[in-house]
Design a protein around this motif. Sequence first.
Motif, mmCIF file in Angstrom:
data_model
loop_
_atom_site.group_PDB
_atom_site.id
_atom_site.type_symbol
_atom_site.label_atom_id
_atom_site.label_comp_id
_atom_site.label_asym_id
_atom_site.label_seq_id
_atom_site.Cartn_x
_atom_site.Cartn_y
_atom_site.Cartn_z
ATOM 1 N N ASP A 1 43.367 39.853 37.213
ATOM 2 C CA ASP A 1 43.100 38.255 37.188
ATOM 3 C C ASP A 1 42.316 37.455 38.221
ATOM 4 O O ASP A 1 41.434 36.628 38.080
ATOM 5 N N LYS A 2 42.381 38.189 39.537
ATOM 6 C CA LYS A 2 41.620 37.560 40.604
ATOM 7 C C LYS A 2 40.130 38.107 40.502
ATOM 8 O O LYS A 2 39.187 37.315 40.804
ATOM 9 N N GLN A 3 39.876 39.171 39.936
ATOM 10 C CA GLN A 3 38.558 39.535 39.662
ATOM 11 C C GLN A 3 37.670 38.724 38.536
ATOM 12 O O GLN A 3 36.629 38.590 38.721
ATOM 13 N N ASN B 1 38.787 35.626 38.066
ATOM 14 C CA ASN B 1 38.553 34.266 38.798
ATOM 15 C C ASN B 1 37.183 34.419 39.370
ATOM 16 O O ASN B 1 36.623 33.062 39.420
ATOM 17 N N PHE C 1 35.910 30.598 39.407
ATOM 18 C CA PHE C 1 37.277 29.989 39.343
ATOM 19 C C PHE C 1 37.476 28.630 38.494
ATOM 20 O O PHE C 1 37.994 27.827 38.686
ATOM 21 N N THR D 1 42.453 29.672 39.242
ATOM 22 C CA THR D 1 42.360 29.736 40.634
ATOM 23 C C THR D 1 43.056 30.853 41.295
ATOM 24 O O THR D 1 44.182 31.203 40.752
ATOM 25 N N ASN D 2 42.791 31.443 42.521
ATOM 26 C CA ASN D 2 43.530 32.306 43.170
ATOM 27 C C ASN D 2 44.880 31.996 43.859
ATOM 28 O O ASN D 2 45.777 32.676 43.896
ATOM 29 N N ALA E 1 46.989 32.650 40.502
ATOM 30 C CA ALA E 1 47.356 34.069 40.786
ATOM 31 C C ALA E 1 48.240 34.483 41.771
ATOM 32 O O ALA E 1 49.129 35.132 41.568
ATOM 33 N N ASP E 2 48.292 33.744 42.917
ATOM 34 C CA ASP E 2 49.072 34.253 44.095
ATOM 35 C C ASP E 2 50.406 33.523 43.754
ATOM 36 O O ASP E 2 51.462 34.356 43.751
ATOM 37 N N TYR F 1 44.049 43.605 47.404
ATOM 38 C CA TYR F 1 43.431 42.410 46.859
ATOM 39 C C TYR F 1 43.935 41.057 47.437
ATOM 40 O O TYR F 1 44.085 40.163 46.584
ATOM 41 N N TYR G 1 47.090 39.968 48.076
ATOM 42 C CA TYR G 1 48.190 39.488 47.476
ATOM 43 C C TYR G 1 49.352 39.641 48.231
ATOM 44 O O TYR G 1 49.346 40.627 49.203
#
Length: 825
Positions: free
Chosen positions: A345-347, A349, A354, A358-359, A362-363, A409, A411
């Motif tokens: 998900d983050k990679q 983004n 983005f 967005t991160n 994801a967070d 990563y 989180y």
Amino acid sequence: MSSVAVDSLQLENLLLRDEDIFQTSLNSEDYLESLAPIIRDSIRSNGLNSLIVKLNEIVNDKDEELNVASMESTDEISQCINQIDSIHQESMVLKDEFMKVNQSLNKSTIELINRKNRFIKYKTVCGRINETSIVLTECIQVLELTNKILESIRQSKYFNALKLLDELLNIHIAKVQDFNFAKKIVDSIPHLTKMIKDDCFDNISRWLSLNLEQKLTAVGQAIFNNIHVLQNNWEDIKKNNKTFLPYKLNSPVEQSLRDPGINYNIFTDQSLQIPLNSIYDAILVYQTLHELDTLIDAYHKEWMKKYSRIIYPLAPASVNIKDIDFTNLELAGYLQKISAFFIMDKQLNLITKFQLRTNTQADELWLSYTTKLKPVLLHNLKRNRFNNVDDLKKYKDLIGDFLQVMDNYSYDITELYDVLMIIFKDYFAPLVVQDFRSQFIDSITSDHYMPLAVDSQEDYDSIMKLVWYQKDSAFAPQNVRSMPIQLPFSEDYIHYCFGIRNLINIVIVFISEHYNYEITEINNIIVNDIVELVLSNKKGFGIAYDIEDFVKRNATNKEIVAQTYTNLEYYLFSLYEVGRMINNRLRQYTGVGIHNIDVNDTFTLQAVDTFKDLKKYSEQAIFEMVDSKINELLDMVEYFDYTTTEKNTEANYSVKDFAGFLVNLFTSIFSTLPSTLRTLGLFKTYDFVSEHFLNVLKRAPSYNRTFVENFDLDIRYLEDSMRKLHSPREGNTEALESTFAELRQAIDLLKLENYDEFLNNPGFRMRHFDRIKLEFGQSLIGKMIGGSTNPTDDDTASLKSFETSATASKFTQFAGRFKRMGDNI
């Protein structure tokens, strides 16, 4: 000269100058134009008449010249006429030929005209053909573009299809817009656009299924392998530089020293071969259509569908945690998939800048998920019921690796980090406490409780490295000259030292990975829930309680009680060293020591007070054991014949046995104990024995001088035996001997030939019998049969029956009890 004459002259000059003018024809426009200024000038100068005259003269002159010339050129004219005739003839021939040519030319002209007309017709047709060809070419291009659009859609090249569609609409379709098929194509453009959008998003969904869902296991394994690589690299760095020991993986220090080349990127992993065209294509398509928000919403919904499937069985809101039962292997695979999903998900983004997610999203999704996962991990932890540290460490490593992956990563692992803290406090700490306690109990129950004898230098060196001891001890290396050597403590203390060191090592190894946060709390758990607890007197947890219980259960075993006390001397000393060691080790491996330290930067365990109390209890147990055994033996030293007539030449055999027991007791039990304790034991024993034998006199109904003489012989034997127990290095014996002063003075009083001076002379009494109160002395004297003389025969006879009956029964009882006591000793 008149003005007329002047003008005439001027005109003549002018005409002469311009004589060539008249050479031209009178019809010549040039002539007229040349003559006009002359005439105009003449009119202005009133010389027109003169001009006319002059012109006439000129004309006449020229006529004459012409006539003369004509006459002269007659021959020439004749010749010319002849020539003209021949030319005429030739011209006639030429005319005929010209006529032929003209006819041929007319014919060619007509043919040319016809051809030209045909050419014009052909040209018109060709123009129309060219126009038609151009139109047909445009039509073909439109159709080809339409086919290319459809082909690009089939090949999932949606942005290319959209570009072709734009080219078709804005460039080519206008040229063929009058055709019906073009109108149909124009009408189908919205459908084609929608097809591109729909197929483009369907392609993203397929891409997510193929490259996200189906490859999660491989991605997860690769991510976990990478975290192990990072961990190993960091361990290598720490081995080469001890300064970095407190810092864990993912700490700022570790990240600053990490080689960026070993960070894992899912989309550059050649083994996975995950293409990104579909994602980029979709973004370009929807951006071009100015509908990126639509793509974002649809993508989010699709992502959440994948999320719900991937986190199963945690997805349903109504799921019962008790119904979720993972084996460790299943849990490992599940956590790998979860980490792969969130990291992808983050990679994603990042590589999409983005634009889709967005991160922050994801967070937030991760935090929502952790509230579901935490109860499952705790339930799984509780269900496993770990019985050993190795199995618990495997489970901790499983959770810890997962948290390190997520932390790597960026989180937030705060919620799940509680699981690691619970593992450490509620599972690991009790396990290591019970393991240590179990080993300690095995050690104290199997120990022979004898000072340890060491035969070899190698064994001695190993023991000295292991145990804690005062550096000025007699058995310290600088004071040892040869082997063998006897150490004051038993094997139990060595096992204890090894166990404590091993316990700290196990704890340090357990927290060396994964425990990046709440270091102060971790240190508190180590100190309070592990070390302090295992050393405490808490039943079922602390070894202080087990030692006390062991002493209670073996209270009659003089070797165990005495050696335990000696060991406790070293236990107590070791606790100061253990406190210092814990503080240093924690500073070395966590970066934070124990806060409640004294001015010497030495942490003192609370167990010090516990073991001080335990030492006092052990000391008390020694004295109680000694008192108990002495009391039992003294009960066997009984006097039955207080009016005996038989005078003994040596002490009573029961007194001798009792004295032998005291010698054995103090040479075995107190030989390894501190001199102060030994002296105190002697004091207590002397006092107890003295009190016992004094009570013999107090309880006796009456006695004669023979009994007193025999009793004095027994007491003197005891005094000599006990005096030998006191070592000269322990100081003056007078204090010890004073414990027998009252008994000695009581015996000496009874041995006086005359009691009057004691009864009537206070000075004499204070000089010789200061420990005997007058009332007590009177009581003793009152029991003496015959007063100051020997007992009479009647007195002797009256006691014979008592002696005969009592002696036989008491002797039998005494012999049996003493035998049993001897066996116990």
